[in-house]
Design a protein around this motif. Structure first.
Motif, PDB file in Angstrom:
ATOM      1  N   LEU A  55       0.864  -1.169   0.000  1.00  0.00           N
ATOM      2  CA  LEU A  55       0.000   0.000   0.000  1.00  0.00           C
ATOM      3  C   LEU A  55       0.903   1.222   0.000  1.00  0.00           C
ATOM      4  N   LEU A  56       0.767   2.060  -1.018  1.00  0.00           N
ATOM      5  CA  LEU A  56       1.637   3.209  -1.192  1.00  0.00           C
ATOM      6  C   LEU A  56       0.838   4.498  -1.075  1.00  0.00           C
ATOM      7  N   TYR A  57       1.545   5.586  -0.859  1.00  0.00           N
ATOM      8  CA  TYR A  57       0.923   6.903  -0.888  1.00  0.00           C
ATOM      9  C   TYR A  57       1.674   7.772  -1.882  1.00  0.00           C
ATOM     10  N   ASN A  58       1.004   8.801  -2.356  1.00  0.00           N
ATOM     11  CA  ASN A  58       1.625   9.782  -3.228  1.00  0.00           C
ATOM     12  C   ASN A  58       1.067  11.145  -2.853  1.00  0.00           C
ATOM     13  N   SER A  59       1.936  12.077  -2.574  1.00  0.00           N
ATOM     14  CA  SER A  59       1.519  13.436  -2.257  1.00  0.00           C
ATOM     15  C   SER A  59       2.001  14.348  -3.373  1.00  0.00           C
ATOM     16  N   MET A  60       1.093  14.741  -4.243  1.00  0.00           N
ATOM     17  CA  MET A  60       1.472  15.621  -5.351  1.00  0.00           C
ATOM     18  C   MET A  60       1.876  16.999  -4.838  1.00  0.00           C
ATOM     19  N   ASP A  61       1.262  17.439  -3.722  1.00  0.00           N
ATOM     20  CA  ASP A  61       1.591  18.750  -3.167  1.00  0.00           C
ATOM     21  C   ASP A  61       3.049  18.840  -2.746  1.00  0.00           C
ATOM     22  N   TYR A  62       3.600  17.745  -2.224  1.00  0.00           N
ATOM     23  CA  TYR A  62       4.960  17.764  -1.710  1.00  0.00           C
ATOM     24  C   TYR A  62       5.940  16.963  -2.563  1.00  0.00           C
ATOM     25  N   GLY A  63       5.448  16.310  -3.588  1.00  0.00           N
ATOM     26  CA  GLY A  63       6.327  15.554  -4.461  1.00  0.00           C
ATOM     27  C   GLY A  63       6.982  14.373  -3.783  1.00  0.00           C
ATOM     28  N   ILE A  64       6.263  13.736  -2.868  1.00  0.00           N
ATOM     29  CA  ILE A  64       6.820  12.569  -2.186  1.00  0.00           C
ATOM     30  C   ILE A  64       5.885  11.385  -2.344  1.00  0.00           C
ATOM     31  N   PRO A  86      -9.237  14.246  15.181  1.00  0.00           N
ATOM     32  CA  PRO A  86     -10.071  14.046  16.371  1.00  0.00           C
ATOM     33  C   PRO A  86      -9.810  12.701  17.054  1.00  0.00           C
ATOM     34  N   LYS A  87     -10.046  12.690  18.343  1.00  0.00           N
ATOM     35  CA  LYS A  87      -9.906  11.486  19.166  1.00  0.00           C
ATOM     36  C   LYS A  87     -10.684  10.326  18.537  1.00  0.00           C
ATOM     37  N   GLY A  88     -10.052   9.152  18.505  1.00  0.00           N
ATOM     38  CA  GLY A  88     -10.707   7.944  18.019  1.00  0.00           C
ATOM     39  C   GLY A  88     -10.634   7.729  16.524  1.00  0.00           C
ATOM     40  N   CYS A  89      -9.977   8.635  15.792  1.00  0.00           N
ATOM     41  CA  CYS A  89      -9.859   8.481  14.340  1.00  0.00           C
ATOM     42  C   CYS A  89      -8.620   7.666  13.974  1.00  0.00           C
ATOM     43  N   TYR A  90      -8.659   7.139  12.782  1.00  0.00           N
ATOM     44  CA  TYR A  90      -7.508   6.429  12.233  1.00  0.00           C
ATOM     45  C   TYR A  90      -6.821   7.342  11.235  1.00  0.00           C
ATOM     46  N   TYR A  91      -5.484   7.277  11.208  1.00  0.00           N
ATOM     47  CA  TYR A  91      -4.758   8.133  10.280  1.00  0.00           C
ATOM     48  C   TYR A  91      -3.460   7.472   9.847  1.00  0.00           C
ATOM     49  N   VAL A  92      -2.943   7.965   8.744  1.00  0.00           N
ATOM     50  CA  VAL A  92      -1.678   7.500   8.183  1.00  0.00           C
ATOM     51  C   VAL A  92      -0.725   8.682   8.211  1.00  0.00           C
ATOM     52  N   GLU A  93       0.465   8.471   8.711  1.00  0.00           N
ATOM     53  CA  GLU A  93       1.485   9.526   8.683  1.00  0.00           C
ATOM     54  C   GLU A  93       2.289   9.384   7.403  1.00  0.00           C
ATOM     55  N   LEU A  94       2.400  10.486   6.675  1.00  0.00           N
ATOM     56  CA  LEU A  94       3.208  10.498   5.472  1.00  0.00           C
ATOM     57  C   LEU A  94       4.579  11.026   5.842  1.00  0.00           C
ATOM     58  N   SER A  95       5.581  10.202   5.687  1.00  0.00           N
ATOM     59  CA  SER A  95       6.926  10.611   6.040  1.00  0.00           C
ATOM     60  C   SER A  95       7.892   9.955   5.077  1.00  0.00           C
ATOM     61  N   ASN A  96       8.559  10.764   4.317  1.00  0.00           N
ATOM     62  CA  ASN A  96       9.568  10.254   3.398  1.00  0.00           C
ATOM     63  C   ASN A  96      10.689  11.279   3.361  1.00  0.00           C
TER      64      ASN A  96
END
Length: 99
Positions: free
Chosen positions: A22-31, A79-89
């Motif tokens: 499972l990959l991510y792509n951030s066009m805003d940051y080019g990562i 918000p409390k109780g949410c699921y999230y993915v950290e984008l870090s490259n």
């Protein structure tokens, strides 16, 4: 997207497809990169404008010296109780600025 929508979509994939990264792509940051974990937070997470970007709980903000009034003016980013993915490259980010 809600988690149930994600689950419904995942249920349509073959076992072969489910084995792919499972990959991510951030066009805003080019990562882009691999998603290594999905987090669930037990407290509201706030961003106060620091660099590098760090999300803080209310308790952490209090330890950093913020008052209740100051914290009340910050937006709750996750918000409390949410699921999230950290984008870090970090490598991709550094590579962009060195080039």
């Amino acid at each position: 997207m809600k988690l149930k929508d994600l689950k419904n979509w995942l249920d349509t994939l073959s076992d072969e497809e489910l084995e792919k990264e499972l990959l991510y792509n951030s066009m805003d940051y080019g990562i882009s990169g691999k998603i290594t974990e999905i987090n669930r937070n037990d407290d509201n997470l706030y961003y106060v404008g620091d660099e590098p970007v760090v999300m803080h709980t209310r308790k952490e903000l209090k330890q950093l010296g913020f008052t209740d009034n100051q914290i009340a003016n910050f937006d709750v980013e996750i918000p409390k109780g949410c699921y999230y993915v950290e984008l870090s490259n970090e490598y991709s980010i550094l590579e962009r600025f060195v080039s």
